[in-house]
Design an enzyme around this catalytic site. Structure first.
Site, PDB file in Angstrom:
ATOM      1  N   ASP A  45       0.650  -0.657  -0.256  1.00  0.00           N
ATOM      2  CA  ASP A  45      -0.004   0.274  -0.186  1.00  0.00           C
ATOM      3  C   ASP A  45       0.779   1.521  -0.152  1.00  0.00           C
ATOM      4  O   ASP A  45       1.786   1.504   0.895  1.00  0.00           O
ATOM      5  CB  ASP A  45      -0.841  -0.354   1.319  1.00  0.00           C
ATOM      6  CG  ASP A  45      -1.743   1.046   0.954  1.00  0.00           C
ATOM      7  OD1 ASP A  45      -1.720   2.034   0.694  1.00  0.00           O
ATOM      8  OD2 ASP A  45      -2.828   0.955   2.495  1.00  0.00           O
ATOM      9  N   ALA A  69      -2.809   4.193  -8.888  1.00  0.00           N
ATOM     10  CA  ALA A  69      -2.999   5.537  -9.147  1.00  0.00           C
ATOM     11  C   ALA A  69      -4.620   5.592  -8.580  1.00  0.00           C
ATOM     12  O   ALA A  69      -5.149   4.585  -7.724  1.00  0.00           O
ATOM     13  CB  ALA A  69      -3.553   5.774  -9.848  1.00  0.00           C
ATOM     14  N   THR A  71      -8.383   6.169 -10.187  1.00  0.00           N
ATOM     15  CA  THR A  71      -7.999   6.911 -11.384  1.00  0.00           C
ATOM     16  C   THR A  71      -9.688   6.711 -11.171  1.00  0.00           C
ATOM     17  O   THR A  71     -10.647   7.026 -12.545  1.00  0.00           O
ATOM     18  CB  THR A  71      -8.027   5.546 -12.374  1.00  0.00           C
ATOM     19  OG1 THR A  71      -8.831   4.440 -11.647  1.00  0.00           O
ATOM     20  CG2 THR A  71      -6.207   5.283 -12.398  1.00  0.00           C
ATOM     21  N   ASP A 111      -3.695  12.402 -19.817  1.00  0.00           N
ATOM     22  CA  ASP A 111      -4.397  13.644 -20.926  1.00  0.00           C
ATOM     23  C   ASP A 111      -4.916  14.521 -20.288  1.00  0.00           C
ATOM     24  O   ASP A 111      -5.476  15.522 -20.599  1.00  0.00           O
ATOM     25  CB  ASP A 111      -4.653  13.155 -21.789  1.00  0.00           C
ATOM     26  CG  ASP A 111      -6.272  12.325 -21.382  1.00  0.00           C
ATOM     27  OD1 ASP A 111      -6.509  11.130 -20.789  1.00  0.00           O
ATOM     28  OD2 ASP A 111      -7.353  12.852 -22.009  1.00  0.00           O
ATOM     29  N   TYR A 134      -9.168  15.182 -10.562  1.00  0.00           N
ATOM     30  CA  TYR A 134      -7.507  13.925 -10.603  1.00  0.00           C
ATOM     31  C   TYR A 134      -6.725  14.228 -11.576  1.00  0.00           C
ATOM     32  O   TYR A 134      -5.957  14.470 -11.652  1.00  0.00           O
ATOM     33  CB  TYR A 134      -9.053  12.898 -11.323  1.00  0.00           C
ATOM     34  CG  TYR A 134      -8.324  12.369 -12.558  1.00  0.00           C
ATOM     35  CD1 TYR A 134      -7.692  10.538 -11.786  1.00  0.00           C
ATOM     36  CD2 TYR A 134      -8.304  12.227 -13.809  1.00  0.00           C
ATOM     37  CE1 TYR A 134      -6.637  10.073 -12.567  1.00  0.00           C
ATOM     38  CE2 TYR A 134      -7.632  11.132 -14.368  1.00  0.00           C
ATOM     39  CZ  TYR A 134      -6.806  10.216 -13.904  1.00  0.00           C
ATOM     40  OH  TYR A 134      -6.459   9.028 -14.751  1.00  0.00           O
ATOM     41  N   LYS A 138      -3.117  14.341 -10.749  1.00  0.00           N
ATOM     42  CA  LYS A 138      -2.203  13.847 -11.090  1.00  0.00           C
ATOM     43  C   LYS A 138      -0.833  14.933 -11.732  1.00  0.00           C
ATOM     44  O   LYS A 138      -0.151  14.427 -11.940  1.00  0.00           O
ATOM     45  CB  LYS A 138      -2.890  13.023 -12.531  1.00  0.00           C
ATOM     46  CG  LYS A 138      -3.420  12.455 -12.405  1.00  0.00           C
ATOM     47  CD  LYS A 138      -2.847  10.589 -11.634  1.00  0.00           C
ATOM     48  CE  LYS A 138      -1.734  10.314 -12.856  1.00  0.00           C
ATOM     49  NZ  LYS A 138      -1.676   8.972 -12.211  1.00  0.00           N
ATOM     50  N   TRP A 158      -7.155   7.554 -22.682  1.00  0.00           N
ATOM     51  CA  TRP A 158      -9.079   5.976 -22.882  1.00  0.00           C
ATOM     52  C   TRP A 158      -8.035   4.707 -22.497  1.00  0.00           C
ATOM     53  O   TRP A 158      -8.054   4.324 -24.065  1.00  0.00           O
ATOM     54  CB  TRP A 158      -9.251   6.569 -24.452  1.00  0.00           C
ATOM     55  CG  TRP A 158      -9.727   8.221 -25.265  1.00  0.00           C
ATOM     56  CD1 TRP A 158      -9.533   9.060 -24.007  1.00  0.00           C
ATOM     57  CD2 TRP A 158     -10.493   8.460 -25.664  1.00  0.00           C
ATOM     58  NE1 TRP A 158     -10.493  10.030 -24.734  1.00  0.00           N
ATOM     59  CE2 TRP A 158     -10.938   9.298 -26.008  1.00  0.00           C
ATOM     60  CE3 TRP A 158     -10.663   7.843 -26.615  1.00  0.00           C
ATOM     61  CZ2 TRP A 158     -11.993  10.658 -26.403  1.00  0.00           C
ATOM     62  CZ3 TRP A 158     -11.768   7.869 -27.384  1.00  0.00           C
ATOM     63  CH2 TRP A 158     -12.023   9.292 -27.730  1.00  0.00           C
TER      64      TRP A 158
HETATM   65  N1  NAP Z   1      -7.979   4.360 -17.253  1.00  0.00           N
HETATM   66  C1  NAP Z   1      -7.317   5.416 -17.701  1.00  0.00           C
HETATM   67  O1  NAP Z   1      -8.390   5.654 -19.138  1.00  0.00           O
HETATM   68  C2  NAP Z   1      -6.147   6.092 -18.117  1.00  0.00           C
HETATM   69  C3  NAP Z   1      -6.533   7.463 -18.720  1.00  0.00           C
HETATM   70  C4  NAP Z   1      -5.110   8.094 -18.677  1.00  0.00           C
HETATM   71  C5  NAP Z   1      -3.939   7.775 -17.711  1.00  0.00           C
HETATM   72  N2  NAP Z   1      -3.624   6.787 -16.889  1.00  0.00           N
HETATM   73  C6  NAP Z   1      -3.388   6.966 -16.139  1.00  0.00           C
HETATM   74  O2  NAP Z   1      -2.971   5.426 -16.376  1.00  0.00           O
HETATM   75  C7  NAP Z   1      -1.727   4.341 -14.911  1.00  0.00           C
HETATM   76  C8  NAP Z   1      -3.123   3.056 -15.008  1.00  0.00           C
HETATM   77  O3  NAP Z   1      -4.335   3.082 -15.031  1.00  0.00           O
HETATM   78  P1  NAP Z   1      -5.082   2.269 -14.744  1.00  0.00           P
HETATM   79  O4  NAP Z   1      -6.207   2.244 -15.711  1.00  0.00           O
HETATM   80  O5  NAP Z   1      -4.108   0.768 -15.223  1.00  0.00           O
HETATM   81  O6  NAP Z   1      -5.739   2.499 -13.286  1.00  0.00           O
HETATM   82  P2  NAP Z   1      -6.603   0.979 -12.438  1.00  0.00           P
HETATM   83  O7  NAP Z   1      -6.920  -0.123 -13.752  1.00  0.00           O
HETATM   84  O8  NAP Z   1      -7.110   1.896 -11.877  1.00  0.00           O
HETATM   85  O9  NAP Z   1      -5.113   0.396 -11.133  1.00  0.00           O
HETATM   86  C9  NAP Z   1      -4.892   0.645 -10.382  1.00  0.00           C
HETATM   87  C10 NAP Z   1      -4.127  -0.040  -9.283  1.00  0.00           C
HETATM   88  O10 NAP Z   1      -3.462   1.070  -8.787  1.00  0.00           O
HETATM   89  C11 NAP Z   1      -4.059   0.123  -7.508  1.00  0.00           C
HETATM   90  N3  NAP Z   1      -3.935   0.876  -6.113  1.00  0.00           N
HETATM   91  C12 NAP Z   1      -5.165   1.954  -5.537  1.00  0.00           C
HETATM   92  N4  NAP Z   1      -4.692   2.528  -4.275  1.00  0.00           N
HETATM   93  C13 NAP Z   1      -3.491   1.770  -4.212  1.00  0.00           C
HETATM   94  C14 NAP Z   1      -2.655   1.943  -2.977  1.00  0.00           C
HETATM   95  N5  NAP Z   1      -2.618   2.665  -2.278  1.00  0.00           N
HETATM   96  N6  NAP Z   1      -1.203   1.405  -3.034  1.00  0.00           N
HETATM   97  C15 NAP Z   1      -1.273   0.407  -4.346  1.00  0.00           C
HETATM   98  N7  NAP Z   1      -2.155   0.195  -5.664  1.00  0.00           N
HETATM   99  C16 NAP Z   1      -2.878   1.285  -4.875  1.00  0.00           C
HETATM  100  C17 NAP Z   1      -5.941   0.316  -7.793  1.00  0.00           C
HETATM  101  O11 NAP Z   1      -6.907  -1.184  -6.625  1.00  0.00           O
HETATM  102  P3  NAP Z   1      -8.316  -0.767  -6.663  1.00  0.00           P
HETATM  103  O12 NAP Z   1      -8.882  -0.645  -7.577  1.00  0.00           O
HETATM  104  O13 NAP Z   1      -8.162  -1.274  -5.194  1.00  0.00           O
HETATM  105  O14 NAP Z   1      -8.639   1.267  -6.007  1.00  0.00           O
HETATM  106  C18 NAP Z   1      -5.828  -1.045  -9.051  1.00  0.00           C
HETATM  107  O15 NAP Z   1      -5.370  -2.104  -9.022  1.00  0.00           O
HETATM  108  C19 NAP Z   1      -2.516   5.291 -14.140  1.00  0.00           C
HETATM  109  O16 NAP Z   1      -1.830   6.127 -13.428  1.00  0.00           O
HETATM  110  C20 NAP Z   1      -4.113   6.798 -14.703  1.00  0.00           C
HETATM  111  O17 NAP Z   1      -3.819   7.516 -14.148  1.00  0.00           O
HETATM  112  C21 NAP Z   1      -5.708   5.910 -16.692  1.00  0.00           C
END
Ligand code: NAP
Length: 293
Positions: A45, A69, A71, A111, A134, A138, A158
């Site tokens: 964590d 993150a 998200t 983005d 958010y 970021k 996306w």
């Molecule tokens: N999704 C999008 O469309 C998008 C777009 C642009 C950029 N991004 C960026 O890309 C990156 C990856 O995104 P993703 O979609 O793979 O995100 P995601 O699926 O939400 O994965 C984030 C992971 O981090 C975990 N997490 C949350 N709090 C935590 C903590 N305190 N310690 C350790 N782990 C923790 C989450 O667990 P829980 O699920 O239990 O919270 C989840 O498993 C992020 O930085 C995001 O901001 C995402």
């Protein structure tokens, strides 16, 4: 040759799961033997500063890929404190703990740091102007990450994957259940298949290990091409062999707590030239995604 030690945080999320999938398939190729430690909130964590510091001291990682993150874009509006803790304060805890070891830090951003009012693709030099909690959290995380001179920040858009919940999976599901769907056509961007981004990160590490090519700074990464959410949904419906009719609607007819950016196309010239990346078109990657669901 010594083994490369890599930590992936937030490894149960979309991007982390793709990195894990590639590693378990034996395709995490960096030209040397590699040991990747995958953690998520249950095992590391990142808000637990004392444990985090000890964990990072006990393992001397060569690279950290920070996929952890907050998200939930809409929820962050009323849960600002947690968004800033995870997306920004924890980034500081990580870099404070690794500075002494020269660990290379690959941090993922979004983005949403932009206001979406551009009309040509955003470059890394464009002014940020986040419009949501958010996006602000970021943006602050990026700034903190870049105070450490061993940091690469990759902004993406996306994101979707066969792991986790995302637009592509939701539309695919609805296409089987509904006759009609309304999807906004006035928000334009580029989907990013998380497996492609995961492979790009591996290629960056490979370049760094084998060609001493690790150039700190901000990079933009998405798939190639441009579309609206409506176009994306239509492509998903077609690939789902669904008769569900996709109707184009305006954003004003689909209100959300956070106003989504109208334009979030990212210019990827920098990452392509520095890391010699060949980025797939979003439609080709959507085909790959369909092989996995
Ligand atoms: N999704 C999008 O469309 C998008 C777009 C642009 C950029 N991004 C960026 O890309 C990156 C990856 O995104 P993703 O979609 O793979 O995100 P995601 O699926 O939400 O994965 C984030 C992971 O981090 C975990 N997490 C949350 N709090 C935590 C903590 N305190 N310690 C350790 N782990 C923790 C989450 O667990 P829980 O699920 O239990 O919270 C989840 O498993 C992020 O930085 C995001 O901001 C995402």
């Amino acid at each position: 040759m010594s083994t490369l030690n890599i930590l992936v945080t937030g490894a149960n999320g979309q991007l982390g799961s793709e990195l894990k999938y590639i590693y378990n398939s034996g395709n995490f190729k960096t030209g040397t033997s590699v040991n990747v430690v995958f953690t998520d909130i249950d095992t590391l964590d990142i808000t637990n500063t004392i444990f985090l510091k000890k964990f990072l001291q006990d393992h001397s990682f060569d690279y950290i890929i920070n996929c952890a993150a907050y998200t939930q874009v809409d929820k962050a509006e009323t849960d600002s404190e947690n968004a800033f803790i995870i997306n920004s304060k924890c980034v500081k805890s990580i870099i404070d703990s690794i500075k002494a070891y020269n660990t290379r830090f690959i941090h993922i951003s979004t983005d949403y740091v932009f206001d979406g009012e551009n009309y040509i693709p955003y470059t890394e030099e464009n002014q940020t102007n986040p419009q949501s909690v958010y996006g602000k959290s970021k943006e602050e995380g990026e700034k903190i990450a870049l105070t450490y001179n061993n940091t690469i920040v990759i902004r993406t858009s996306w994101l979707y994957s066969s792991f986790g919940n995302n637009f592509a999976k939701t539309i695919h599901k609805y296409c089987k259940e509904k006759n009609e769907l309304n999807v906004v056509f006035d928000q334009v961007g580029t989907p990013t298949y998380a497996r492609d981004l995961a492979n790009a990160i591996i290629q960056i590490i490979d370049q760094s290990v084998n060609h001493k090519n690790f150039v700190p700074g901000i990079y933009h990464y998405s798939n190639e091409g441009v579309c609206s959410w409506y176009d994306f949904a239509r492509a998903i419906a077609i690939k789902s062999y669904s008769n569900c009719k996709i109707n184009p609607i305006e954003s004003k007819d689909y209100p959300t707590p956070v106003k989504r950016p109208f334009y979030s196309v990212l210019n990827k010239s920098k990452i392509k030239s520095i890391y010699n990346l060949n980025i797939p078109h979003w439609e080709d990657s959507l085909n790959e995604f369909f092989k996995c669901i």
